[in-house]
Design an enzyme around this catalytic site. Structure first.
Site, short mmCIF file in Angstrom:
data_model
loop_
_atom_site.label_atom_id
_atom_site.label_comp_id
_atom_site.label_asym_id
_atom_site.label_seq_id
_atom_site.Cartn_x
_atom_site.Cartn_y
_atom_site.Cartn_z
N THR A 1 -4.56 5.90 -21.53
CA THR A 1 -4.36 4.56 -21.00
C THR A 1 -2.94 4.16 -21.35
OG1 THR A 1 -5.16 3.59 -23.06
CG2 THR A 1 -6.77 3.85 -21.30
N LYS B 1 -2.93 0.35 -24.70
CA LYS B 1 -3.36 0.22 -26.10
C LYS B 1 -2.12 0.26 -27.00
CE LYS B 1 -7.87 1.81 -24.60
NZ LYS B 1 -8.94 2.82 -24.67
N ARG C 1 -2.50 -2.74 -18.15
CA ARG C 1 -3.74 -1.98 -18.02
C ARG C 1 -3.53 -0.92 -16.95
NH1 ARG C 1 -7.35 -4.84 -20.98
NH2 ARG C 1 -8.80 -3.12 -20.95
N GLU D 1 -0.48 4.89 -0.41
CA GLU D 1 -1.27 6.12 -0.59
C GLU D 1 -0.40 7.36 -0.49
OE1 GLU D 1 -4.66 6.27 1.99
OE2 GLU D 1 -5.73 4.73 0.85
N TYR E 1 0.84 -1.21 0.00
CA TYR E 1 0.00 0.00 0.00
C TYR E 1 0.87 1.25 0.00
CZ TYR E 1 -5.00 -0.17 -0.08
OH TYR E 1 -6.29 -0.23 -0.51
N ASP F 1 -7.23 13.34 -24.88
CA ASP F 1 -7.32 11.95 -24.44
C ASP F 1 -6.70 11.09 -25.54
OD1 ASP F 1 -7.96 9.38 -23.79
OD2 ASP F 1 -10.06 9.79 -23.29
C1 LIG Z 1 -9.95 3.15 -23.78
C2 LIG Z 1 -10.29 4.58 -23.62
C3 LIG Z 1 -10.60 5.14 -22.37
C4 LIG Z 1 -10.89 4.31 -21.13
O1 LIG Z 1 -9.98 3.48 -20.70
P1 LIG Z 1 -10.37 2.31 -19.68
O2 LIG Z 1 -9.03 1.88 -19.24
O3 LIG Z 1 -11.12 1.28 -20.46
O4 LIG Z 1 -11.17 2.90 -18.58
C5 LIG Z 1 -10.78 6.51 -22.28
N1 LIG Z 1 -10.70 7.29 -23.36
C6 LIG Z 1 -10.44 6.79 -24.58
C7 LIG Z 1 -10.36 7.71 -25.74
C8 LIG Z 1 -10.25 5.42 -24.75
O5 LIG Z 1 -10.02 4.93 -25.98
#
Ligand SMILES: *Cc1c(COP(=O)(O)O)cnc(C)c1O
Length: 422
Positions: A229, A232, A238, A59, A57, A203
């Site tokens: 994220t 991807k 993740r 925090e 942990y 994003d």
């Molecule tokens: C995948 C994605 C997210 C969310 O990610 P999670 O890890 O699934 O919560 C947010 N914004 C965009 C543009 C995404 O492609």
């Protein structure tokens, strides 16, 4: 079959779960994985993810924790932060968000209050749930306004973005999404955000690996806040990160912790650091450009077979195919493709006349197959399989799907994946 790293203790102690993990490794090996948000992480990332760091942990932030015993976790998080800043050239990085959705929530918590107006891309046009879509908390607790794409071009309508921004004066503007096959014009978004005094949130969840590898323009210097994220195109575990300019750093850190989260997932932090180390290494630039080359080649091969691509092609890792002219819905096509060994997802297309649960399109991405070593010369074969499958799906020809799945497995036998030894 063997998962890598091997899982002998899990197999002995919980054969039920171990069997499913082994089966998943084999499945990931045997299929052409075209889900645009997925990838194959390295064995080093898998090892970091499966480490004892999950026991700890932590925090707070490095040097300012609420629990003792951070002698190893602090330097791990410091490394992850330093590597994120170096790879993306950002002033500040927070590597603690649990995933992409909570990372976006942090931007709301930091810079908006409930009821404030936010501007994001509509989900059916290619946006993300957390950009203010109605079923999301972000659409219920804030006042969302949405932009889309131009009907003729399938590309983001920046005139609409500007008009909506001027009319509604949003606190936040989101640039980015989940089904955008074209380059995002961050400088244009920045100009609009500046004019209406909004915080621009880029994003880059889908394209982070392309940005890191120089295959997509960077939002750094244009967006004050960048969420992503890590799992991807960036090819990490993740998880998620938020990068900011110096001015917006403190507010984001406070929003992530204590605003939204408790203890960070230290095993994930370590794996993010490892993935960022890989992204900084020689080879990643060509990986990023190879992803785009594969997507372009796949687009070309599909166009030659009469498939209708939203926006007519792609600039990045992603293709959106409108199947209307093929007389099959996106969902039955995706299900048939899965049986034929080609994994992707059904997706709405802009101005889709069909329902979201049974839309007109499919979405494809090339990050995972590029990691595997597939090249542009393999894309015509994949396009041929997709066409044969879509035709077979329309005729409900189950035998044809089995034949294709066998052909797929034969090709993939020459392309190992990090998490499995056949
Ligand atoms: C995948 C994605 C997210 C969310 O990610 P999670 O890890 O699934 O919560 C947010 N914004 C965009 C543009 C995404 O492609």
């Amino acid at each position: 079959m063997t998962h890598q790293p091997a899982i002998p203790t899990l197999s002995a102690n919980d054969p039920e779960i171990a069997g499913l993990v082994e089966a998943e490794a084999a499945r990931q090996h045997d299929k052409i994985r075209l889900i645009a948000s997925e990838n194959y992480v390295s064995r080093a990332v898998l090892e970091a993810t499966g480490s004892v760091l999950t026991n700890k942990y932590s925090e707070g932030y490095s040097g300012r924790r609420y629990y003792e015993g951070q002698q190893n976790v602090d330097p791990i998080e410091d490394l992850a932060v330093a590597r994120a800043k170096a790879v993306f050239g950002a002033d500040h990085a927070n590597v603690q968000p649990y995933s992409g959705s909570p990372a976006n929530l942090a931007a709301y918590l930091a810079f908006a209050r409930p009821g404030d107006t936010v501007l994001g891309m509509a989900l059916p046009a290619g946006g993300h749930l957390t950009h203010g879509w109605s079923v999301s908390a972000t659409g219920k607790w804030f006042d969302p306004v949405r932009y889309g794409v131009r009907k003729e071009t399938g590309r983001i309508d920046l005139d609409e973005v500007r008009d909506l921004a001027r009319e509604h004066r949003p606190k936040l503007i989101f640039a980015g999404g989940t089904a955008i096959p074209r380059t995002i014009d961050f400088p244009a978004f920045a100009e609009i955000a500046r004019e209406v005094d909004a915080v621009l949130v880029a994003d880059i969840a889908h394209i982070a690996g392309l940005v890191a590898g120089g295959a997509h323009p960077s939002p750094v210097g244009h967006a004050q806040v960048i969420t992503t994220t890590t799992h991807k195109t960036l090819r990490g575990p993740r998880g998620a990160m938020i990068m900011t300019d110096a001015e917006h750093a403190k507010a984001i850190d406070k929003a992530v912790f204590p605003g939204l989260q408790g203890g960070p997932h230290n095993h994930t932090t370590a794996a993010i650091a490892v993935a960022l180390g890989e992204a900084a290494a020689p080879g990643f630039q060509s990986y990023a450009h190879d992803i785009v080359a594969n997507a372009r080649a796949l687009a070309e091969a599909l166009l030659e077979r009469g498939f209708d691509l939203v926006s007519g092609g792609t600039d990045n890792h992603l293709l959106l195919v409108d199947l209307t002219n093929k007389q099959v819905g996106g969902k039955p096509a995706a299900q048939a493709l899965d049986r034929a060994g080609i994994e992707l997802n059904y997706n709405t297309v802009p101005f889709d006349p069909r329902k979201p649960f049974d839309p007109s399109g499919i979405r494809l991405g090339t990050a995972a197959i590029t990691t595997r070593g597939l090249r542009p010369e393999h894309q015509p074969r994949i396009a041929e399989w997709i066409e044969r499958t879509v035709t077979a799906a329309a005729r409900e020809d189950e035998g044809a799907l089995e034949t294709i799945a066998a052909e797929v497995r034969e090709l993939l036998g020459a392309f190992p994946i990090p998490g499995y030894v056949a």
